[in-house]
Scaffold this motif. Structure first.
Motif, PDB file in Angstrom:
ATOM      1  N   SER A 156      19.474   6.464   3.219  1.00  0.00           N
ATOM      2  CA  SER A 156      18.715   6.280   3.573  1.00  0.00           C
ATOM      3  C   SER A 156      18.495   5.398   4.446  1.00  0.00           C
ATOM      4  N   ILE A 157      19.363   4.642   4.874  1.00  0.00           N
ATOM      5  CA  ILE A 157      19.211   3.541   6.363  1.00  0.00           C
ATOM      6  C   ILE A 157      19.979   4.182   6.793  1.00  0.00           C
ATOM      7  N   PHE A 196      17.495   6.605   8.693  1.00  0.00           N
ATOM      8  CA  PHE A 196      16.741   6.055   9.801  1.00  0.00           C
ATOM      9  C   PHE A 196      17.479   5.795  10.906  1.00  0.00           C
ATOM     10  N   ALA A 253      12.354   8.730   4.387  1.00  0.00           N
ATOM     11  CA  ALA A 253      13.600   8.298   4.774  1.00  0.00           C
ATOM     12  C   ALA A 253      13.743  10.002   5.984  1.00  0.00           C
ATOM     13  N   GLY A 255      11.420   9.567   8.766  1.00  0.00           N
ATOM     14  CA  GLY A 255      11.631   8.708   9.673  1.00  0.00           C
ATOM     15  C   GLY A 255      12.793   9.163  10.634  1.00  0.00           C
ATOM     16  N   THR A 264       6.385   7.774  11.299  1.00  0.00           N
ATOM     17  CA  THR A 264       6.767   7.069  10.015  1.00  0.00           C
ATOM     18  C   THR A 264       4.851   5.683  10.376  1.00  0.00           C
ATOM     19  N   LEU A 268       8.248   2.460  -0.310  1.00  0.00           N
ATOM     20  CA  LEU A 268       8.687   1.862   1.236  1.00  0.00           C
ATOM     21  C   LEU A 268       9.870   1.204   1.032  1.00  0.00           C
ATOM     22  N   LEU A 291      13.926   1.303   2.616  1.00  0.00           N
ATOM     23  CA  LEU A 291      13.926   1.132   3.263  1.00  0.00           C
ATOM     24  C   LEU A 291      14.966  -0.087   2.549  1.00  0.00           C
ATOM     25  N   VAL A 334      14.467  -2.470   1.304  1.00  0.00           N
ATOM     26  CA  VAL A 334      13.734  -4.438   0.830  1.00  0.00           C
ATOM     27  C   VAL A 334      14.365  -4.411  -0.502  1.00  0.00           C
TER      28      VAL A 334
END
Length: 411
Positions: free
Chosen positions: A257-258, A261, A291, A294, A302, A347, A351, A353
């Motif tokens: 996913s990272i 982006f 993702a 983005g 986004t 989200l 991301l 997080v």
């Protein structure tokens, strides 16, 4: 420059835009149009992204690129008439149906444990298979049913709601049973969303601080217990802050996913030009569709999604704050809390997080049951928006204007 020119420039500048926005928000039906506009745009964007994110997978599995898109379009086509009917349904009818909704949703949840009906997908037994081409996820319907029923129960209690015991009976045992069934399906993400929805509604109704703190403590202890009694959840909690530490296992989805982006950069690769959707990012059309969005649409895309959800959340809170009807206030707060909490969790997960918990992005992610229920919830919000001060009068005036125009065309 003349005075007229100066005033014209002022109207076109930031001050003019703020004045126009202020005038719009003063309209009795502002919340109605905000909900309709924000939800409609999110739904349309979701259809576009479902098609874009599934072309390769659909071609590989079914021989043509539009299989998943057409299924999503079918569910949207089913959902929109349902939302239209609900938006025009008298609240007394919706409230009268609330108990049946909870009983039906609970029965379907229980049915997932019956061999031959319950289906395990993604490690969770939260799907029903009735033998057709589509699977049903009862936990999605349970969210909306709980919100409507809890709002109805609290509204019926009236002044009795001031006593803390009235806040718990019968809401606590019924909601606890529904959440327990969801946890029994091994779907902790959905169960957590349900708990947060109920806490939102209790906060809005005015639960005593000591009781709210106690409930938060109980929820925290139970959550820790379920995390540390499941090895896969322990791994997710230990690796979500650094997905690359276990890239080939628990960190694989978050890491890719990272990458999505990062590949998209500021402006994105362009619609349809994602590389992560070519089998690299699992669940790219459901839980991780943001993702792909983005990657293809970049920061503008986004931010557009975030702004639309903020507009939807603002409209829901506006409905809850402006009404004098307890049912309207609690139902609006519950639906808004559901959308906002689930959006934040999704989200945050995408991301990296938050840990990966398997929660879709409302109105955007692929999924038949989730799209039907969330669109139906939008229909409920539209119905609730009609009970803001002056909204009924504005709707009556609009109907009269339409009737006059029709009569004028026929004469």
């Amino acid at each position: 420059m003349t005075a007229v020119d100066a005033s014209s420039v002022g109207r076109r500048g930031p001050g003019g835009a703020r004045d126009a926005l202020a005038r719009f928000l003063r309209r009795p039906l502002a919340s109605y149009y905000l909900v309709l506009g924000a939800a409609g745009l999110l739904l349309l964007l979701g259809l576009v992204m479902v098609f874009s994110s599934t072309t390769y997978m659909s071609t590989q599995q079914f021989g043509h690129p539009a299989h998943y898109f057409l299924r999503q379009l079918l569910w949207v086509t089913v959902a929109l008439p349902i939302a239209w009917v609900i938006s025009r349904m008298p609240l007394r009818v919706l409230r009268a149906l609330s108990l049946l909704m909870v009983i039906g949703a609970t029965g379907l949840l229980a049915l997932t444990f019956v061999p031959g009906f319950g289906v395990v997908r993604g490690g969770s037994r939260n799907w029903l298979d009735f033998g057709g081409p589509f699977l049903l996820q009862p936990s999605e319907a349970a969210k909306l049913a709980l919100i409507i029923w809890v709002a109805h129960v609290f509204a019926n209690k009236g002044k009795l709601i001031r006593h803390w015991k009235q806040l718990l009976i019968p809401v606590a045992p019924v909601a606890g049973f529904v959440i327990a069934l969801t946890l029994g399906q091994n779907d902790m993400g959905t169960a957590a969303i349900m708990v947060l929805i109920l806490l939102t509604m209790l906060w809005v109704i005015g639960v005593p601080t000591w009781l709210f703190g106690l409930m938060m403590g109980v929820v925290g202890v139970v959550g820790v217990y379920f995390i540390f009694t499941a090895p896969h959840r322990i791994e997710r909690m230990g690796n979500f802050l650094d997905p690359f530490a276990d890239y080939t296992n628990t960190g694989y989805q978050a890491a890719n996913s990272i990458f999505a982006f990062a590949n998209g950069g500021w402006w994105g690769t362009g619609l349809g030009a994602s590389t992560q959707k070519w089998g690299t990012l699992p669940e790219q059309h459901t839980d991780f569709i943001f993702a792909i969005l983005g990657e293809e649409l970049g920061l503008p895309g986004t931010l557009m999604v975030i702004v639309l959800f903020l507009a939807l959340g603002y409209a829901g809170l506006r409905i809850a704050m402006r009404t004098t009807d307890t049912f309207v206030r609690l139902a609006a707060a519950g639906i808004t809390g559901w959308f906002m909490v689930q959006t934040v969790v999704n989200l945050g997960m995408v991301l990296a997080v938050f840990p990966v918990v398997g929660v879709p992005l409302p109105l955007v992610s692929y999924g038949g049951a989730s799209i039907v229920v969330t669109v139906a919830a939008v229909g409920v919000l539209l119905s609730l928006a009609k009970h803001e001060p002056g909204a009924k009068e504005a709707l009556a005036a609009r109907r009269e204007q339409r009737l006059e125009r029709r009569e004028g065309r026929t004469t």
